[in-house]
Write a protein that holds these residues in place. Structure first.
Motif, mmCIF file in Angstrom:
data_model
loop_
_atom_site.group_PDB
_atom_site.id
_atom_site.type_symbol
_atom_site.label_atom_id
_atom_site.label_comp_id
_atom_site.label_asym_id
_atom_site.label_seq_id
_atom_site.Cartn_x
_atom_site.Cartn_y
_atom_site.Cartn_z
ATOM 1 N N LEU A 21 12.800 63.968 52.225
ATOM 2 C CA LEU A 21 11.754 63.713 51.538
ATOM 3 C C LEU A 21 12.203 62.754 49.944
ATOM 4 C CD1 LEU A 21 7.890 63.272 51.019
ATOM 5 C CD2 LEU A 21 8.621 65.267 49.543
ATOM 6 N N LEU A 22 13.032 62.955 49.409
ATOM 7 C CA LEU A 22 13.086 62.466 48.129
ATOM 8 C C LEU A 22 14.480 61.316 48.524
ATOM 9 C CD1 LEU A 22 14.329 65.911 45.738
ATOM 10 C CD2 LEU A 22 12.064 64.101 45.871
ATOM 11 N N VAL A 23 15.076 61.752 49.525
ATOM 12 C CA VAL A 23 16.461 59.841 49.766
ATOM 13 C C VAL A 23 14.766 59.543 50.987
ATOM 14 C CG1 VAL A 23 17.411 58.878 51.873
ATOM 15 C CG2 VAL A 23 17.451 61.216 50.403
ATOM 16 N N VAL A 24 13.194 59.422 51.700
ATOM 17 C CA VAL A 24 12.608 58.676 51.485
ATOM 18 C C VAL A 24 12.040 57.766 50.548
ATOM 19 C CG1 VAL A 24 10.021 58.171 53.233
ATOM 20 C CG2 VAL A 24 12.423 59.971 54.037
ATOM 21 N N VAL A 25 11.576 58.450 49.318
ATOM 22 C CA VAL A 25 10.989 58.097 48.651
ATOM 23 C C VAL A 25 12.054 57.517 47.632
ATOM 24 C CG1 VAL A 25 9.479 58.388 46.209
ATOM 25 C CG2 VAL A 25 9.242 60.069 47.980
ATOM 26 N N PHE A 26 13.046 58.022 47.394
ATOM 27 C CA PHE A 26 13.745 56.962 46.453
ATOM 28 C C PHE A 26 14.340 55.190 47.218
ATOM 29 C CE2 PHE A 26 17.845 55.599 44.247
ATOM 30 C CZ PHE A 26 17.759 55.904 43.361
ATOM 31 N N VAL A 27 14.495 55.355 48.373
ATOM 32 C CA VAL A 27 14.751 54.240 49.003
ATOM 33 C C VAL A 27 13.250 53.686 49.450
ATOM 34 C CG1 VAL A 27 15.612 53.200 50.938
ATOM 35 C CG2 VAL A 27 16.597 55.481 50.230
ATOM 36 N N TRP A 28 11.916 53.481 49.860
ATOM 37 C CA TRP A 28 10.935 52.471 49.620
ATOM 38 C C TRP A 28 9.975 53.496 48.649
ATOM 39 C CZ3 TRP A 28 13.856 55.026 54.434
ATOM 40 C CH2 TRP A 28 14.092 54.424 54.889
ATOM 41 N N ALA A 29 10.116 53.334 47.175
ATOM 42 C CA ALA A 29 9.810 53.338 46.110
ATOM 43 C C ALA A 29 8.595 52.266 45.803
ATOM 44 C CB ALA A 29 10.756 53.857 44.828
ATOM 45 N N GLU A 30 9.256 51.239 45.946
ATOM 46 C CA GLU A 30 7.745 50.002 46.255
ATOM 47 C C GLU A 30 6.814 50.833 47.101
ATOM 48 O OE1 GLU A 30 9.541 46.073 45.990
ATOM 49 O OE2 GLU A 30 10.894 46.922 44.341
ATOM 50 N N ALA A 31 7.458 51.108 48.067
ATOM 51 C CA ALA A 31 5.744 51.123 49.366
ATOM 52 C C ALA A 31 5.816 52.402 49.306
ATOM 53 C CB ALA A 31 6.879 51.068 51.061
ATOM 54 N N CYS A 32 6.446 53.943 48.519
ATOM 55 C CA CYS A 32 5.368 54.371 48.071
ATOM 56 C C CYS A 32 4.231 54.199 47.574
ATOM 57 C CB CYS A 32 6.118 55.310 47.918
ATOM 58 S SG CYS A 32 7.344 56.357 49.007
#
Length: 211
Positions: A21-32
């Motif tokens: 979850l943290l990797v997904v949020v870190f990589v796609w922070a703008e989209a989140c």
């Protein structure tokens, strides 16, 4: 050593469970940020990435505090928390008054958590053989154990919901349906036979037999 093994397993397993979850949020922070708050908050992506780093350190800090309480050392945990509060308040004052940056406030939060985790590791090592390397090694098997345990518990719950069609009688059921023996039947040490061969009824009394 058993306490340290459980501590390694819980910290490593929970941290590893948060990694995807943290990797997904870190990589796609703008989209989140856009998905959660709208296009106007796209610039908040760097701040979200900083909080992802904070979340990655959180299990280590929290479980070390719980471990100190469980070891009967709440005073050391209070010292750890007091130092963290001091770092947080002092850092926030500097970040807002001097730097005037919200990202600096997030950086102070990361620094506070690092200080707390470092103090927690140092305090815990006084009583248990705790190490970050052992925590990293214990992460994958601990997470696999937790997942298997949850699946096994679900299987047991499913089986408990299915009633048996023809349940077999248990020894307790047999004992409950068996006639109880009288003390007089067991007085001479022989098996009770009164319930198998009942005694014949007494003959009726004839007239004049009592005169």
């Amino acid at each position: 050593e058993t306490f340290a093994r459980y501590l390694h397993a819980w910290v490593g397993g929970l941290s590893l469970a948060l990694v995807p979850l943290l990797v997904v949020v870190f990589v796609w922070a703008e989209a989140c940020c856009v998905a959660l708050a709208g296009e106007a908050y796209r610039d908040a992506a760097p701040l979200l990435r900083l909080f992802v780093v904070y979340m990655a350190l959180l299990p280590l800090d929290r479980y070390l505090g719980l471990a100190l309480d469980a070891l009967g050392r709440p005073a050391l945990n209070m010292i750890k928390v007091a130092v963290m509060v001091t770092v947080n308040i002092g850092g926030d004052i500097v970040a807002l008054a001097v730097l005037g940056s919200v990202e600096a406030v997030a950086g102070v939060t990361i620094a506070m958590t690092l200080v707390g985790a470092t103090l927690g590791v140092g305090f815990a090592k006084r009583f248990v053989p705790f190490s970050v390397r052992a925590t990293i090694k214990a992460g994958p098997p601990a997470l696999l154990f937790l997942l298997r345990g949850r699946a096994a518990a679900d299987d047991l719950d499913d089986e408990a919901d299915i009633p048996a069609e023809n349940p077999e009688p248990t020894p307790l059921d047999d004992e409950a349906t068996r006639p109880s023996a009288k003390p007089s039947d067991l007085s001479d040490g022989r098996a009770p036979l009164s319930h198998i061969h009942p005694a014949p009824p007494s003959p009726p009394l004839q007239e004049g037999s009592l005169s």
